[in-house]
Each structure stands twice: as structure tokens, then as C-alpha cells.
Design a protein around this motif. Structure first.
Motif, PDB file in Angstrom:
ATOM      1  N   PHE A  28      40.806  43.629  11.450  1.00  0.00           N
ATOM      2  CA  PHE A  28      41.626  43.983  10.306  1.00  0.00           C
ATOM      3  C   PHE A  28      42.557  42.840   9.930  1.00  0.00           C
ATOM      4  CE2 PHE A  28      40.361  48.351   9.974  1.00  0.00           C
ATOM      5  CZ  PHE A  28      39.965  48.684  11.256  1.00  0.00           C
ATOM      6  N   SER A  29      42.926  42.786   8.651  1.00  0.00           N
ATOM      7  CA  SER A  29      43.739  41.669   8.174  1.00  0.00           C
ATOM      8  C   SER A  29      45.124  41.645   8.814  1.00  0.00           C
ATOM      9  CB  SER A  29      43.864  41.718   6.649  1.00  0.00           C
ATOM     10  OG  SER A  29      44.496  42.920   6.253  1.00  0.00           O
ATOM     11  N   SER A  30      45.589  42.775   9.298  1.00  0.00           N
ATOM     12  CA  SER A  30      46.913  42.824   9.922  1.00  0.00           C
ATOM     13  C   SER A  30      46.897  42.385  11.385  1.00  0.00           C
ATOM     14  CB  SER A  30      47.483  44.238   9.835  1.00  0.00           C
ATOM     15  OG  SER A  30      46.628  45.142  10.497  1.00  0.00           O
ATOM     16  N   SER A  32      46.514  39.909  14.583  1.00  0.00           N
ATOM     17  CA  SER A  32      46.684  38.512  14.981  1.00  0.00           C
ATOM     18  C   SER A  32      45.869  38.264  16.251  1.00  0.00           C
ATOM     19  CB  SER A  32      48.156  38.180  15.225  1.00  0.00           C
ATOM     20  OG  SER A  32      48.843  38.033  14.013  1.00  0.00           O
ATOM     21  N   ASN A  51      47.326  34.775  12.265  1.00  0.00           N
ATOM     22  CA  ASN A  51      47.133  36.069  11.618  1.00  0.00           C
ATOM     23  C   ASN A  51      45.800  36.064  10.895  1.00  0.00           C
ATOM     24  OD1 ASN A  51      47.558  37.724   8.806  1.00  0.00           O
ATOM     25  ND2 ASN A  51      48.399  38.766  10.587  1.00  0.00           N
ATOM     26  N   TRP A  52      45.022  37.125  11.110  1.00  0.00           N
ATOM     27  CA  TRP A  52      43.669  37.145  10.552  1.00  0.00           C
ATOM     28  C   TRP A  52      43.662  37.176   9.036  1.00  0.00           C
ATOM     29  CZ3 TRP A  52      39.949  35.713  13.484  1.00  0.00           C
ATOM     30  CH2 TRP A  52      38.632  35.870  13.055  1.00  0.00           C
ATOM     31  N   GLY A  53      44.628  37.857   8.444  1.00  0.00           N
ATOM     32  CA  GLY A  53      44.622  38.038   7.000  1.00  0.00           C
ATOM     33  C   GLY A  53      45.070  36.815   6.220  1.00  0.00           C
ATOM     34  N   ASP A  54      46.207  36.233   6.586  1.00  0.00           N
ATOM     35  CA  ASP A  54      46.751  35.143   5.777  1.00  0.00           C
ATOM     36  C   ASP A  54      46.758  33.788   6.463  1.00  0.00           C
ATOM     37  OD1 ASP A  54      50.190  36.343   6.241  1.00  0.00           O
ATOM     38  OD2 ASP A  54      48.853  35.249   7.585  1.00  0.00           O
ATOM     39  N   SER A  73      36.586  33.937   9.215  1.00  0.00           N
ATOM     40  CA  SER A  73      36.405  35.380   9.088  1.00  0.00           C
ATOM     41  C   SER A  73      34.941  35.783   9.108  1.00  0.00           C
ATOM     42  CB  SER A  73      37.066  35.867   7.803  1.00  0.00           C
ATOM     43  OG  SER A  73      38.460  35.603   7.827  1.00  0.00           O
TER      44      SER A  73
END
Length: 125
Positions: A28-30, A32, A51-54, A73
């Protein structure tokens, strides 16, 4: 979630290695993800997180400027590029994942949700 770490080895001081940590299941984007290391007789210590999302990153002072953490990703994989390695970098390196976390909040091993198996990094002088 299963994390599979790879890429460790033995190098001389000043050399480089790249560690990989591939994850099964969705990330998930949230979330880490990061790396810790543990030398013999010492506690597991934080190295770096992303962090995976940003893509925000956070590093331990001891590795800033030498190590770079990144993620791809599409591969569900996080990497740790280690340059200018020193003998004191010798340790077993573990990847970890913490859901709903910033990279800075990953610095304490006891709060990590998932761990991969370790990979040995040995740096000789």
C-alpha cells in the motif's frame, strides 16, 4: 506479507554492494519499507527507509551520503545501494515493512510489522 532479501556478500573497504528486498502481496502507498542491520553482539539498528507512495527517504547518520534506498513499484522491490563501504558496515542486513508509516517512524525495530530473512554483508579492511 513475505519479504525476500538478497544481494549480500564480501567486499573490500571502499567497495559497493546492492541489496534487494522483494515482497509478495500488495504494498500500500502508506507503507514504508527499509533496512536494518545487526552486527554480532549488538542490537538491530536502523539504516534507511522509503515511503512506498511518495518516495520520501530517511537515513541513519552513519550511512548518509554513502547509501541510497530506492523502490520500484512495478517489481514490488526495495533496493539499498551501498557505496564506500567500511568495515564497520559489516552486519547481517534485514529488510522490514511498516504499514501506515512515514520513513522517519521506521527507526525502531520493535515497531516493524514484517521482516525478511537477513543477508550477510562483510567488509574487509
Amino acid at each position: 506479507v513475505q519479504l525476500q532479501a538478497s544481494g549480500g556478500g564480501s567486499v573490500q573497504a571502499g567497495g559497493s554492494l546492492r541489496l534487494s528486498c522483494a515482497a509478495s502481496g500488495r504494498t500500500f502507498s502508506s507503507t514504508s519499507k527499509g533496512w536494518f542491520r545487526q552486527a554480532p553482539g549488538k542490537e538491530r539498528e536502523f539504516v534507511a527507509a522509503v515511503n512506498w507512495g511518495d518516495g520520501r527517504t530517511y537515513y541513519a547518520e552513519s550511512v548518509k551520503g554513502r547509501f541510497t534506498i530506492s523502490r520500484i513499484s512495478a517489481e514490488n522491490t526495495v533496493y539499498l545501494q551501498m557505496n564506500s563501504l567500511k568495515p564497520e558496515d559489516t552486519a547481517v542486513y534485514y529488510c522490514g515493512e511498516k504499514r501506515g508509516s512515514s520513513p522517519r517512524a521506521m527507526t525502531m525495530a520493535k515497531y516493524i510489522d514484517y521482516w525478511g530473512q537477513g543477508t550477510q554483508v562483510t567488509v574487509s579492511s
